[in-house]
Design a protein around this motif. Sequence first.
Motif, mmCIF file in Angstrom:
data_model
loop_
_atom_site.group_PDB
_atom_site.id
_atom_site.type_symbol
_atom_site.label_atom_id
_atom_site.label_comp_id
_atom_site.label_asym_id
_atom_site.label_seq_id
_atom_site.Cartn_x
_atom_site.Cartn_y
_atom_site.Cartn_z
ATOM 1 N N ARG A 109 0.567 -1.320 0.108
ATOM 2 C CA ARG A 109 -0.026 0.003 -0.027
ATOM 3 C C ARG A 109 1.035 1.389 -0.057
ATOM 4 O O ARG A 109 0.407 2.180 -0.824
ATOM 5 C CB ARG A 109 -0.949 -0.011 1.217
ATOM 6 C CG ARG A 109 -2.208 -1.178 1.186
ATOM 7 C CD ARG A 109 -2.738 -1.055 0.117
ATOM 8 N NE ARG A 109 -3.516 0.274 -0.339
ATOM 9 C CZ ARG A 109 -3.633 0.667 -1.689
ATOM 10 N NH1 ARG A 109 -2.998 -0.245 -2.643
ATOM 11 N NH2 ARG A 109 -4.120 2.207 -1.993
ATOM 12 N N LYS A 111 3.818 1.549 -1.419
ATOM 13 C CA LYS A 111 4.237 1.582 -2.621
ATOM 14 C C LYS A 111 3.193 2.125 -3.736
ATOM 15 O O LYS A 111 3.518 2.510 -4.801
ATOM 16 C CB LYS A 111 4.752 0.361 -3.234
ATOM 17 C CG LYS A 111 6.019 -0.094 -2.584
ATOM 18 C CD LYS A 111 6.588 -1.554 -2.956
ATOM 19 C CE LYS A 111 7.926 -1.871 -2.243
ATOM 20 N NZ LYS A 111 8.317 -3.209 -2.693
ATOM 21 N N HIS A 112 2.098 1.597 -3.467
ATOM 22 C CA HIS A 112 0.818 1.871 -4.538
ATOM 23 C C HIS A 112 -0.247 2.770 -3.654
ATOM 24 O O HIS A 112 -1.365 2.321 -3.793
ATOM 25 C CB HIS A 112 0.402 0.851 -4.969
ATOM 26 C CG HIS A 112 1.460 -0.016 -5.893
ATOM 27 N ND1 HIS A 112 1.634 0.059 -6.974
ATOM 28 C CD2 HIS A 112 1.937 -1.091 -5.276
ATOM 29 C CE1 HIS A 112 2.719 -0.830 -7.262
ATOM 30 N NE2 HIS A 112 2.778 -1.625 -6.308
ATOM 31 N N TYR A 114 -3.380 5.640 -3.132
ATOM 32 C CA TYR A 114 -4.110 6.353 -3.868
ATOM 33 C C TYR A 114 -4.252 7.669 -4.244
ATOM 34 O O TYR A 114 -4.249 8.153 -5.335
ATOM 35 C CB TYR A 114 -5.744 6.292 -3.438
ATOM 36 C CG TYR A 114 -6.420 4.781 -3.267
ATOM 37 C CD1 TYR A 114 -6.741 4.146 -4.334
ATOM 38 C CD2 TYR A 114 -6.901 4.309 -2.001
ATOM 39 C CE1 TYR A 114 -7.041 2.628 -4.220
ATOM 40 C CE2 TYR A 114 -7.511 3.051 -2.052
ATOM 41 C CZ TYR A 114 -7.677 2.312 -3.089
ATOM 42 O OH TYR A 114 -8.029 1.100 -3.075
ATOM 43 N N ASP A 167 -1.405 -4.702 -5.303
ATOM 44 C CA ASP A 167 -0.835 -3.483 -4.970
ATOM 45 C C ASP A 167 -1.080 -3.480 -3.537
ATOM 46 O O ASP A 167 -1.346 -2.437 -2.779
ATOM 47 C CB ASP A 167 -1.744 -2.355 -5.351
ATOM 48 C CG ASP A 167 -2.954 -2.535 -5.450
ATOM 49 O OD1 ASP A 167 -3.389 -3.648 -4.615
ATOM 50 O OD2 ASP A 167 -3.897 -1.581 -5.661
#
Length: 218
Positions: A109, A111-112, A114, A167
């Motif tokens: 999370r 690394k990706h 929102y 992700d």
Amino acid sequence: MRPKIYLFGDSITEESFCSGGWGSSLAHHFSRTLDVVLRGYSGYNTSVLNGSGGGTPLKPLRLVPNEEWWGGGGVPELCATSFLFCLQNQWPTTLILLMTPPPIDEEGRLKHPYVENATGLPERTNEAAGAYAKACIEVSGERGIPVIDLWTKMQKFPDWQKVYLSDGLHLTPTGNRVVFEELVVKLRENSLSLEKLPVDLPLISEIDTKDPLKAFEK
């Protein structure tokens, strides 16, 4: 009229009809026996879903894990209870099957995210997802509703963070396969299987080419 399964949930449900998704696999599996209808709403939590209903009678298959992301969410048991009460009250004869949230890979999370995240902390945690999974299981047990515990099952496998999650939250093709297989088993336990459901229209092998209408008179 063909029976229907409605997939009701958040982005994991919304994405389930992508190539290799658990929803599209379910639709293919039951292609001659029932219709699988998608009602996935990315970012929604139980409070929002309680007020929406998706505009149609439902056979829900997911309890959304977005409570924590919505500013801390609510008490897991209350969220699960209110969600089920709404569904059972509006559609008392509908078979309801719940799935817990999958586990959260917090590193994934980070690394990706929102949106840009300067806190250095993930917007979701696996501990919180586990709390909602536990509440989902407990409330389902109290109300006699079948449930699939994805949170526990997925973490039993080595390197689940990368194998099942793309992700840190959403599912890889392998993760989608796990969900599909678990659904088929649980639906069979509740009398929804290819062996028990009638086929929609006669199979081609049952049609006499010299008198094709005869097969439709049964």
